[in-house]
Design an enzyme around this catalytic site. Structure first.
Site, mmCIF file in Angstrom:
data_model
loop_
_atom_site.group_PDB
_atom_site.id
_atom_site.type_symbol
_atom_site.label_atom_id
_atom_site.label_comp_id
_atom_site.label_asym_id
_atom_site.label_seq_id
_atom_site.Cartn_x
_atom_site.Cartn_y
_atom_site.Cartn_z
ATOM 1 N N SER A 19 0.833 -1.203 0.000
ATOM 2 C CA SER A 19 0.000 0.000 0.000
ATOM 3 C C SER A 19 0.868 1.253 0.000
ATOM 4 O O SER A 19 2.062 1.206 0.308
ATOM 5 C CB SER A 19 -0.909 0.026 1.236
ATOM 6 O OG SER A 19 -1.900 -0.983 1.175
ATOM 7 N N SER A 67 -5.690 0.565 -2.343
ATOM 8 C CA SER A 67 -4.349 0.405 -1.777
ATOM 9 C C SER A 67 -3.572 1.708 -1.730
ATOM 10 O O SER A 67 -2.550 1.800 -1.043
ATOM 11 C CB SER A 67 -3.536 -0.613 -2.600
ATOM 12 O OG SER A 67 -4.180 -1.869 -2.624
ATOM 13 N N THR A 68 -4.048 2.723 -2.465
ATOM 14 C CA THR A 68 -3.301 3.974 -2.561
ATOM 15 C C THR A 68 -4.155 5.180 -2.186
ATOM 16 O O THR A 68 -3.752 6.319 -2.436
ATOM 17 C CB THR A 68 -2.756 4.160 -3.992
ATOM 18 O OG1 THR A 68 -3.848 4.077 -4.929
ATOM 19 C CG2 THR A 68 -1.740 3.081 -4.331
ATOM 20 N N SER A 69 -5.304 4.942 -1.583
ATOM 21 C CA SER A 69 -6.195 6.021 -1.150
ATOM 22 C C SER A 69 -6.247 6.013 0.372
ATOM 23 O O SER A 69 -7.292 5.784 0.978
ATOM 24 C CB SER A 69 -7.589 5.844 -1.762
ATOM 25 O OG SER A 69 -8.410 6.958 -1.497
ATOM 26 N N CYS A 104 -4.896 -0.550 8.659
ATOM 27 C CA CYS A 104 -4.222 -1.019 7.449
ATOM 28 C C CYS A 104 -2.963 -1.749 7.876
ATOM 29 O O CYS A 104 -2.015 -1.129 8.371
ATOM 30 C CB CYS A 104 -3.876 0.133 6.519
ATOM 31 S SG CYS A 104 -2.896 -0.402 5.079
ATOM 32 N N ASN A 106 -0.746 -3.239 5.992
ATOM 33 C CA ASN A 106 0.406 -2.925 5.152
ATOM 34 C C ASN A 106 1.082 -1.640 5.600
ATOM 35 O O ASN A 106 2.300 -1.597 5.797
ATOM 36 C CB ASN A 106 -0.033 -2.826 3.683
ATOM 37 C CG ASN A 106 -0.096 -4.177 3.005
ATOM 38 O OD1 ASN A 106 0.906 -4.857 2.874
ATOM 39 N ND2 ASN A 106 -1.283 -4.578 2.598
ATOM 40 N N LYS A 276 -14.060 -7.146 5.503
ATOM 41 C CA LYS A 276 -13.552 -7.599 4.223
ATOM 42 C C LYS A 276 -14.273 -8.890 3.828
ATOM 43 O O LYS A 276 -14.786 -9.614 4.681
ATOM 44 C CB LYS A 276 -12.050 -7.875 4.287
ATOM 45 C CG LYS A 276 -11.207 -6.686 4.735
ATOM 46 C CD LYS A 276 -11.366 -5.490 3.821
ATOM 47 C CE LYS A 276 -10.393 -4.378 4.209
ATOM 48 N NZ LYS A 276 -10.657 -3.134 3.456
ATOM 49 N N SER A 307 -11.286 -5.347 -1.229
ATOM 50 C CA SER A 307 -11.127 -4.174 -0.379
ATOM 51 C C SER A 307 -11.785 -2.986 -1.055
ATOM 52 O O SER A 307 -11.522 -2.714 -2.231
ATOM 53 C CB SER A 307 -9.646 -3.891 -0.134
ATOM 54 O OG SER A 307 -9.473 -2.724 0.646
ATOM 55 N N HIS A 312 -8.466 -7.071 -4.364
ATOM 56 C CA HIS A 312 -7.153 -6.499 -4.043
ATOM 57 C C HIS A 312 -6.087 -7.106 -4.955
ATOM 58 O O HIS A 312 -6.145 -8.286 -5.303
ATOM 59 C CB HIS A 312 -6.819 -6.777 -2.576
ATOM 60 C CG HIS A 312 -5.725 -5.941 -2.015
ATOM 61 N ND1 HIS A 312 -4.398 -6.285 -2.145
ATOM 62 C CD2 HIS A 312 -5.745 -4.773 -1.321
ATOM 63 C CE1 HIS A 312 -3.648 -5.382 -1.545
ATOM 64 N NE2 HIS A 312 -4.433 -4.452 -1.040
ATOM 65 N N MET A 316 -4.352 -7.530 1.702
ATOM 66 C CA MET A 316 -4.294 -6.533 2.763
ATOM 67 C C MET A 316 -3.575 -7.133 3.973
ATOM 68 O O MET A 316 -3.744 -8.310 4.277
ATOM 69 C CB MET A 316 -5.707 -6.107 3.171
ATOM 70 C CG MET A 316 -6.557 -5.585 2.011
ATOM 71 S SD MET A 316 -7.288 -6.887 0.986
ATOM 72 C CE MET A 316 -8.693 -7.343 2.005
#
Length: 393
Positions: A19, A67-69, A104, A106, A276, A307, A312, A316
């Site tokens: 992430s 994963s990037t928000s 999270c 990650n 999840k 996710s 994903h 996660m």
């Protein structure tokens, strides 16, 4: 018409595991955003570039995937025997809300390195060379995470030869210990229904055997075959099928209700980060998204997880804790997919490759308990400076 200028806020853009997120020290936030509430949410939404009806987050730091928000707020810990308080905000891409309901796993790997670099850990606890043990209070879920951060010459070591499927380049290994990861709040126990396997009825979709567990993050596990899948699916196989995504969302919402995470079905729409949904299968050969050949003999089971409404690209971190925990409990769908019996570690196949995780489960007075779940990740700083954002707070 006069327009207010942008403000700039000190921030660090970091990768943690598979992430990426924008990290802040609490004291660096604008005054109104230092406390939970609409001002904080508005700031983080604007930083990330949400809500974006185009789904791209072009006007922000987000990468248009779950994963990037992501955002993280850290401060010196107010808890005894802890170094840093860690608050995680999952920012919706197309809706105006930040979900604070879970962790999270990650980005947990990046918390220790950030805390050391930004003076949130007492220098006396940081070796000149060796492993710094950072005691993290995960404020979203009220749990302790112990990060083992490599240090060289008194500085966080980020480079190394540890490889993590789903991440292109090797880096230094950060081991994470999730202490007592089973949920003790919402749902009341590791298995909130009191059973290892339930019949989950989803009107209009079907009735499925499901393991619903609160460990790491609330997760609903279903057998892949019951959904018409093999467990070897990659992102496009699921994310390119709107009907499949709608079915998964219906399963997630009804599972959340059964787990006691929501009191009425409509509340699931404002709680997208948890629970999840994942599906599991016995080992099988497949080609990972990178082109890597994954062989059935090298893994214990297959797991695919969704996710924020999409499959994903890897796994996660918190769901990995749920997988490790469920695998350690004989009779869960995860345990059965891995071959059943007692086990403390599993290696599972995910869309990007494989991951080994571990957990120790014991039966105490008729209730399952897990003292610790373990996994390894890596982390590094991608950019450090200021985020510039229009913000009236």
């Amino acid at each position: 018409m006069a327009h207010a200028p942008q403000i700039k806020v000190p921030a660090t853009y970091m990768r943690g595991g598979t992430s990426k997120g924008v990290f802040f020290s609490l004291d660096d936030l604008p005054a109104k955003a230092r406390v939970p509430g609409p001002a904080r949410d508005a700031l983080l939404l604007r930083v990330i570039g949400s809500p974006d009806p185009y789904g791209k987050q072009i006007d922000g730091m987000g990468g248009a995937t779950s994963s990037t928000s992501k955002t993280v707020i850290l401060s010196r810990s107010a808890k005894p025997d802890h170094d840093v308080d860690y608050l995680f905000g999952q920012v919706s891409i197309d809706k105006a809300f930040v979900d604070w309901s879970g962790n999270c796993g990650n980005l947990s790997a990046a918390v220790g390195p950030f805390a050391i670099r930004n003076g949130l850990v007492d220098p006396i606890r940081i070796p000149h060379d060796g492993i710094a043990v950072v005691r993290i209070w995960q404020a979203n879920i009220g749990k302790t995470i112990i990060a083992h951060v490599p240090v060289t010459g008194g500085e966080v070591q980020e480079t190394g030869d540890f490889e993590l499927d789903g991440v292109t380049f090797p880096a230094a290994e950060v081991r994470l210990d999730f202490l007592n990861p089973a949920e003790e709040g919402e749902g009341g126990s590791m298995f909130p229904t009191g059973r290892l396997v339930d019949a989950l009825e989803v009107p209009g979709v079907g009735t499925f055997q499901a393991t619903m567990i609160n460990a790491g993050i609330p997760t609903i596990f279903i057998d892949a075959a019951a959904l018409g899948y093999k467990g070897t699916e990659l992102q496009d196989d699921i994310n390119g099928d709107p009907a499949a995504l709608a079915r998964f969302e219906a399963i997630r919402a009804h599972g959340a209700l059964r787990m006691g995470l929501i009191s009425k079905l409509e509340e699931a729409a404002s709680r997208q980060h948890t629970p999840k949904v994942a599906f599991v299968a016995r080992p099988s050969d497949y080609i990972a998204s990178s082109g890597k050949q994954i062989r059935a003999g090298d893994i214990d089971l297959l797991v695919r997880a969704l996710s924020m409404g999409k499959l994903h690209h890897a796994m996660m971190g918190t769901a990995s804790v749920a997988i490790a925990t469920a695998a350690a409990v004989s009779g869960t769908l995860v345990n059965l997919a891995a071959g059943g019996g007692e086990r403390e570690t599993v290696c599972f196949g995910h869309p990007s490759g494989t991951l080994r995780v571990g957990a120790q489960a014991t039966l105490v007075d008729g209730q399952w308990a897990v003292s610790k779940a373990i996994m390894s990740r890596s982390a590094r700083v991608l950019m450090q400076g200021w985020v510039h954002v229009p913000f009236a707070g």
